[in-house]
Design a protein around this motif. Structure first.
Motif, PDB file in Angstrom:
ATOM      1  N   TYR A 150       0.850  -1.183   0.000  1.00 29.62           N
ATOM      2  CA  TYR A 150       0.000   0.000   0.000  1.00 29.62           C
ATOM      3  C   TYR A 150       0.890   1.238   0.000  1.00 29.62           C
ATOM      4  O   TYR A 150       1.927   1.272   0.658  1.00 29.62           O
ATOM      5  CB  TYR A 150      -0.907   0.012   1.234  1.00 29.62           C
ATOM      6  CG  TYR A 150      -1.964  -1.069   1.168  1.00 29.62           C
ATOM      7  CD1 TYR A 150      -3.247  -0.778   0.733  1.00 29.62           C
ATOM      8  CD2 TYR A 150      -1.665  -2.379   1.514  1.00 29.62           C
ATOM      9  CE1 TYR A 150      -4.220  -1.775   0.652  1.00 29.62           C
ATOM     10  CE2 TYR A 150      -2.625  -3.377   1.435  1.00 29.62           C
ATOM     11  CZ  TYR A 150      -3.897  -3.067   1.010  1.00 29.62           C
ATOM     12  OH  TYR A 150      -4.845  -4.044   0.927  1.00 29.62           O
ATOM     13  N   LYS A 174      -3.368   3.623  -0.003  1.00 27.84           N
ATOM     14  CA  LYS A 174      -4.050   3.101  -1.188  1.00 27.84           C
ATOM     15  C   LYS A 174      -3.340   1.838  -1.689  1.00 27.84           C
ATOM     16  O   LYS A 174      -2.111   1.803  -1.788  1.00 27.84           O
ATOM     17  CB  LYS A 174      -4.047   4.167  -2.288  1.00 27.84           C
ATOM     18  CG  LYS A 174      -4.707   3.729  -3.573  1.00 27.84           C
ATOM     19  CD  LYS A 174      -4.620   4.839  -4.606  1.00 27.84           C
ATOM     20  CE  LYS A 174      -5.093   4.327  -5.951  1.00 27.84           C
ATOM     21  NZ  LYS A 174      -4.842   5.296  -7.016  1.00 27.84           N
ATOM     22  N   PHE A 175      -4.132   0.803  -2.019  1.00 27.66           N
ATOM     23  CA  PHE A 175      -3.570  -0.428  -2.561  1.00 27.66           C
ATOM     24  C   PHE A 175      -2.800  -0.116  -3.840  1.00 27.66           C
ATOM     25  O   PHE A 175      -3.279   0.590  -4.706  1.00 27.66           O
ATOM     26  CB  PHE A 175      -4.687  -1.434  -2.873  1.00 27.66           C
ATOM     27  CG  PHE A 175      -4.207  -2.633  -3.639  1.00 27.66           C
ATOM     28  CD1 PHE A 175      -3.543  -3.663  -3.004  1.00 27.66           C
ATOM     29  CD2 PHE A 175      -4.400  -2.709  -5.009  1.00 27.66           C
ATOM     30  CE1 PHE A 175      -3.091  -4.761  -3.721  1.00 27.66           C
ATOM     31  CE2 PHE A 175      -3.951  -3.798  -5.732  1.00 27.66           C
ATOM     32  CZ  PHE A 175      -3.292  -4.826  -5.082  1.00 27.66           C
TER      33      PHE A 175
END
Length: 124
Positions: free
Chosen positions: A49, A54-55
């Motif tokens: 991440y 956020k991935f």
């Protein structure tokens, strides 16, 4: 990396992990112990991440057939992820988890988490 053992789905325990970075390549080795059999299809996931949570990147693998698992079997699963050259500066969090390939269901720890954070990779 010193992490407390974490059992996913009451069946597979992450005992420890190593995290190595060579330029843009991140190599993750998870040491796992089988607690009980899980019927396939399953896989172990490694996720990164970005600094904002956020991935960003994933690598899923399972090099040992789950039909061969038995209690107390220990194995190391390697994951290799490549960060793109345009990756922003900051700390990237690395997680390992276990999930079903047929429906995407993630196995959780006793605490309810669907992945275990094993460390960070810093991009400067």
């Amino acid at each position: 990396i010193d992490i407390p053992p974490a059992t996913l789905g009451h069946s597979l325990t992450l005992l420890g992990a190593t995290l190595d970075r060579q330029d843009t390549t991140v190599i993750i080795d998870g040491l796992w112990r089988v607690e009980s059999h899980i019927p396939p299809p399953i896989s172990i996931s490694a996720h990164i991440y970005d600094p904002g949570g956020k991935f960003m990147y994933a690598n899923d693998a399972l090099d040992i057939d789950p039909d061969l698992w038995h209690p107390n079997l220990q194995f190391i699963q390697r994951h290799t992820l490549v960060l793109p050259p345009e990756a922003k500066s900051g700390d990237y969090h690395v997680f390992l988890g276990l999930y079903r390939l047929d429906d995407g269901r993630r196995y959780t720890t006793n605490e309810g988490s669907d992945a275990v954070e094993i460390g960070m990779v810093t991009v400067e």
